[in-house]
Design a protein around this motif. Structure first.
Motif, short mmCIF file in Angstrom:
data_model
loop_
_atom_site.label_atom_id
_atom_site.label_comp_id
_atom_site.label_asym_id
_atom_site.label_seq_id
_atom_site.Cartn_x
_atom_site.Cartn_y
_atom_site.Cartn_z
N UNK A 54 0.31 -0.75 -0.61
CA UNK A 54 -0.10 0.58 0.40
C UNK A 54 1.35 1.01 -0.27
N UNK A 55 2.26 1.33 0.15
CA UNK A 55 2.92 2.23 0.03
C UNK A 55 3.83 2.35 -0.66
N UNK A 56 5.38 2.48 -0.40
CA UNK A 56 6.52 2.40 -1.91
C UNK A 56 7.85 0.97 -0.95
N UNK A 57 6.89 0.21 -0.38
CA UNK A 57 8.22 -1.25 0.87
C UNK A 57 8.59 -1.08 -1.17
N UNK A 58 8.01 -1.42 -2.13
CA UNK A 58 9.25 -2.26 -2.89
C UNK A 58 10.11 -0.93 -2.95
N UNK A 69 15.11 -1.29 0.26
CA UNK A 69 17.17 -1.77 -0.65
C UNK A 69 17.17 -0.36 0.05
N UNK A 70 16.82 0.09 0.64
CA UNK A 70 17.27 1.60 1.15
C UNK A 70 17.30 1.71 2.71
N UNK A 71 17.12 0.95 3.57
CA UNK A 71 16.85 0.52 5.12
C UNK A 71 17.31 -0.50 5.88
N UNK A 72 17.60 -0.73 6.47
CA UNK A 72 17.69 -1.61 7.72
C UNK A 72 16.81 -2.29 8.74
N UNK A 113 11.63 -7.77 2.64
CA UNK A 113 12.19 -8.05 4.10
C UNK A 113 13.80 -8.19 3.77
N UNK A 114 13.54 -9.98 3.85
CA UNK A 114 14.33 -10.92 4.10
C UNK A 114 15.27 -10.64 2.55
N UNK A 115 14.64 -10.76 1.75
CA UNK A 115 15.77 -10.04 0.27
C UNK A 115 16.55 -9.80 0.73
N UNK A 116 16.43 -8.43 1.45
CA UNK A 116 17.06 -7.41 1.57
C UNK A 116 17.37 -7.56 2.30
N UNK A 117 17.56 -8.19 3.82
CA UNK A 117 18.18 -8.03 4.66
C UNK A 117 17.71 -7.14 6.10
N UNK A 118 16.37 -6.81 5.96
CA UNK A 118 15.76 -5.50 6.59
C UNK A 118 15.12 -6.62 7.80
N UNK A 119 16.01 -5.76 9.24
CA UNK A 119 15.71 -6.85 10.25
C UNK A 119 13.62 -5.74 10.48
#
Length: 55
Positions: free
Chosen positions: A1-5, A9-12, A35-41
């Motif tokens: 519903x937002x700009x998640x995609x 790649x720019x957040x942790x 999130x798992x794909x980008x290693x985001x907690x």
């Protein structure tokens, strides 16, 4: 519903809305996989089901 995609790649770290005010189970699952794909907690952002209309 937002700009998640675009943002992922720019957040942790991310709070994932899981009270149905900003998503649904399918979108939450998709966001968690992203999130798992980008290693985001992740953490939860619980809320009441405020999309329910009370008459």
């Amino acid at each position: 519903m937002g700009l998640d995609i675009e943002a992922m790649p720019h957040i942790d770290q991310a709070n994932i809305a899981c009270g149905f005010h900003a998503g649904d189970p399918l979108w939450m699952t998709t966001t968690l996989a992203l999130a798992a794909q980008y290693g985001v907690e992740v953490d939860t952002h619980p809320a009441c089901p405020d999309l329910v209309v009370v008459a």
